[in-house]
Motif scaffolding. Structure first.
Motif, mmCIF file in Angstrom:
data_model
loop_
_atom_site.group_PDB
_atom_site.id
_atom_site.type_symbol
_atom_site.label_atom_id
_atom_site.label_comp_id
_atom_site.label_asym_id
_atom_site.label_seq_id
_atom_site.Cartn_x
_atom_site.Cartn_y
_atom_site.Cartn_z
ATOM 1 N N THR A 1 46.069 41.647 36.954
ATOM 2 C CA THR A 1 44.753 41.405 37.526
ATOM 3 C C THR A 1 43.776 42.464 37.021
ATOM 4 N N GLY A 2 42.520 42.096 37.002
ATOM 5 C CA GLY A 2 41.457 43.032 36.651
ATOM 6 C C GLY A 2 40.529 43.176 37.840
ATOM 7 N N ASN A 3 40.062 44.394 38.070
ATOM 8 C CA ASN A 3 39.052 44.647 39.087
ATOM 9 C C ASN A 3 37.774 44.987 38.335
ATOM 10 N N PHE A 4 36.920 43.990 38.186
ATOM 11 C CA PHE A 4 35.695 44.108 37.403
ATOM 12 C C PHE A 4 34.498 44.167 38.340
ATOM 13 N N LYS B 1 34.150 47.064 31.893
ATOM 14 C CA LYS B 1 33.195 48.170 31.802
ATOM 15 C C LYS B 1 33.841 49.447 32.312
ATOM 16 N N SER B 2 33.210 50.551 32.043
ATOM 17 C CA SER B 2 33.674 51.843 32.532
ATOM 18 C C SER B 2 33.854 51.772 34.047
ATOM 19 N N GLY B 3 34.992 52.215 34.533
ATOM 20 C CA GLY B 3 35.286 52.204 35.968
ATOM 21 C C GLY B 3 36.083 50.986 36.418
ATOM 22 N N ASP B 4 36.120 49.931 35.616
ATOM 23 C CA ASP B 4 36.940 48.769 35.944
ATOM 24 C C ASP B 4 38.413 49.135 35.758
ATOM 25 N N THR B 5 39.291 48.415 36.436
ATOM 26 C CA THR B 5 40.721 48.700 36.340
ATOM 27 C C THR B 5 41.510 47.428 36.069
ATOM 28 N N LEU B 6 42.657 47.606 35.448
ATOM 29 C CA LEU B 6 43.632 46.539 35.256
ATOM 30 C C LEU B 6 44.900 46.957 35.980
ATOM 31 N N ARG B 7 45.573 45.991 36.599
ATOM 32 C CA ARG B 7 46.796 46.290 37.345
ATOM 33 C C ARG B 7 47.869 45.285 36.943
#
Length: 116
Positions: A24-27, A61-67
C-alpha cells in the motif's frame, strides 16, 4: 530528496511459506492499494505494471510512504511447503530470513519514472 516520482510497476517477493502479500502507499495521507496477492504462489515472482499513461501513474511525493505486509503459513497444510519438505527429507523448523527455499523473505519492489 528525490522529489516526485511516478510508480510504473510494483511487485512482491516471498518464498514457499508466503500466504499473501499486500503493498500500500500512503500518498498525501490517503491510502491506496498498489498490489494485493491474497493467495501467494512462489511462481508469481514478477512485477505488475500499471496500465496508465505516465502522467496518470501513482505519484509519490516527499513524505509519502509505501508499506509491504506479508503473511505466512508454516504448517503442513501449506502444499508447497509440504512438498518441499518431502523432497528434501526435512521436517518443520523455525524459519529465518534467508535466501534458501525453506528460509523466508518479505520484499516489495517498484519501478519509477522521474523527471530529470
Amino acid at each position: 530528496g528525490i522529489g516526485e516520482v511516478r510508480l510504473a510497476s510494483v511487485g512482491g517477493h516471498s518464498h514457499l511459506l508466503g500466504k499473501s502479500i499486500k503493498v500500500t502507499g500512503n500518498f498525501s495521507s490517503k491510502e491506496q492499494c498498489l498490489l494485493h496477492i491474497p493467495d501467494w504462489d512462489f511462481n508469481w515472482q514478477r512485477a505488475y505494471a500499471f496500465d496508465k499513461d505516465i502522467e496518470n501513474l501513482p505519484l509519490v511525493k516527499s513524505g509519502d510512504t509505501l508499506r509491504v505486509k506479508c503473511t505466512y503459513n508454516n504448517t503442513l497444510d501449506n502444499p508447497a511447503l509440504a512438498s518441499e519438505l518431502k523432497s528434501q527429507n526435512a521436517s518443520l523448523k523455525d524459519v529465518r530470513l534467508g535466501e534458501e527455499t525453506l528460509d523466508e523473505m518479505c520484499l516489495a519492489f517498484v519501478t519509477v519514472y522521474r523527471k530529470l
